[in-house]
Design an enzyme around this catalytic site. Sequence first.
Site, PDB file in Angstrom:
ATOM      1  N   ASN A 345      -2.373  22.290  -3.922  1.00 42.02           N
ATOM      2  CA  ASN A 345      -3.420  21.335  -3.573  1.00 42.02           C
ATOM      3  C   ASN A 345      -4.318  21.893  -2.471  1.00 42.02           C
ATOM      4  O   ASN A 345      -4.347  21.397  -1.345  1.00 42.02           O
ATOM      5  CB  ASN A 345      -2.791  20.009  -3.151  1.00 42.02           C
ATOM      6  N   ARG A 390      -6.861  19.069  -0.552  1.00 44.92           N
ATOM      7  CA  ARG A 390      -7.787  18.520  -1.543  1.00 44.92           C
ATOM      8  C   ARG A 390      -7.660  17.007  -1.621  1.00 44.92           C
ATOM      9  O   ARG A 390      -8.664  16.288  -1.689  1.00 44.92           O
ATOM     10  CB  ARG A 390      -7.550  19.132  -2.923  1.00 44.92           C
ATOM     11  N   CYS A 391      -6.432  16.508  -1.611  1.00 44.73           N
ATOM     12  CA  CYS A 391      -6.224  15.057  -1.672  1.00 44.73           C
ATOM     13  C   CYS A 391      -6.880  14.345  -0.489  1.00 44.73           C
ATOM     14  O   CYS A 391      -7.367  13.224  -0.631  1.00 44.73           O
ATOM     15  CB  CYS A 391      -4.728  14.729  -1.684  1.00 44.73           C
ATOM     16  N   MET A 392      -6.880  14.998   0.673  1.00 44.31           N
ATOM     17  CA  MET A 392      -7.355  14.356   1.897  1.00 44.31           C
ATOM     18  C   MET A 392      -8.863  14.447   2.079  1.00 44.31           C
ATOM     19  O   MET A 392      -9.373  14.079   3.142  1.00 44.31           O
ATOM     20  CB  MET A 392      -6.666  14.983   3.116  1.00 44.31           C
TER      21      MET A 392
END
Length: 409
Positions: A345, A390-392
């Site tokens: 990620n 990436r999620c954040m």
Amino acid sequence: MTHYVDSEVGRLGTVLLHRPGPELARLTPRNNDSLLFDAIPWVGRAQEEHDAFADALRTRGVEVLYLTDLLTETLAVADVRAELTGQVLNSPRLGDTLRARVAAHLAYLDPAALAGVLVAGLAHEELRVGRDRPGGLVYTLMDRHDFIVDPLPNLLFTRDSSLWIGDRVGVTSLAMPARRRETTLTDAIYRHHPRFAGTRFVYRPGLEHLEGGDVLLLAPGVLAVGVGERTTPAGAERLARRVFAAGLAHTILVVPIAQERATMHLDTICTMVDVDTVLMYPNAADTLSAYTVIAGTDGEDPRVDGPAPFLRAAADAMDLDRLRVIDTGLDPVTAEREQWDDGNNTLALAPRLCVGYERNVETNAQLERAGVELIPIAGSELGSGRGGPRCMSCPLLRETGAAATAPPA
């Protein structure tokens, strides 16, 4: 302001983050599972890690916007305040008496304090009640540790509640009950904050389930959409129809993924680190398949071909001979461990330049050997909600075309 994103790796200009706050302190062993966290994070350390992440972006010339700041500024608009408080008050859990007490409590708050409640929630003992303002039967029967307004600890993962495709924003439709109120906040920001005046939407809450972690912008005109635990086939189809109708893409790859916690989104097993290179969990590289969806002509339904191996289908859609693959980890055990720890990620700041968690030592070494510069950040506490850089992050602006070919100095 101009906001535009048509790839995963174009030089990043502006990003939306959410700095974790009191909502993380609401997590306990009693509720962390229902609130989708695997552990109880140390809030102070999580904030330090997130601040270092934001500083790493700024050092590379990225403008960082904070969701809570935008929400506070948006709540200064009377209509928005009424809309968002009304959504909270509409909960069938409250009952009439408690609803009236909560309404009075929220009306007293200034925009910053109200934003705090909308994000961090409202606990039973934080509501102002007394002999002259009783809470009623519902309040009386609540446990003192219950929430009247639930917290949103997963707001940290701004990628999931909104994404940009070209010059349009998609505010998503989150699958898990604990997260659904997140999109009411992002939707209000994009509709009412002056920075986003005139923004057009390609997806809205209330449509079929779709989450931003499942959408990869492989190249201009080419999207991949994971279908699994969070995004449904109907959500992928709805996005395809809307993207095609807006002329934002010519090909969408729909990628079935295992409906498991470890692979909740497509970006937990695959992210892009260059225009022709993916970082990928080895267990998925040879088994992942894709259905190729092409826009119909003259009002016809989209055409669906496949399945075919994901890497082959993606290369064909991107007009490449092949996609270069960098493996997560080296051996099967390390790969499994580092995939769980969000080794895949990564957030690309430009081609061959990305941010990743420092703990994924073997994956990071693989990236460096492949000529990809890795900016390591700490994530021992941030990762307790199962998400990486990436999620954040929700990119709002990336350079496109020739300007996307070189990393910033």
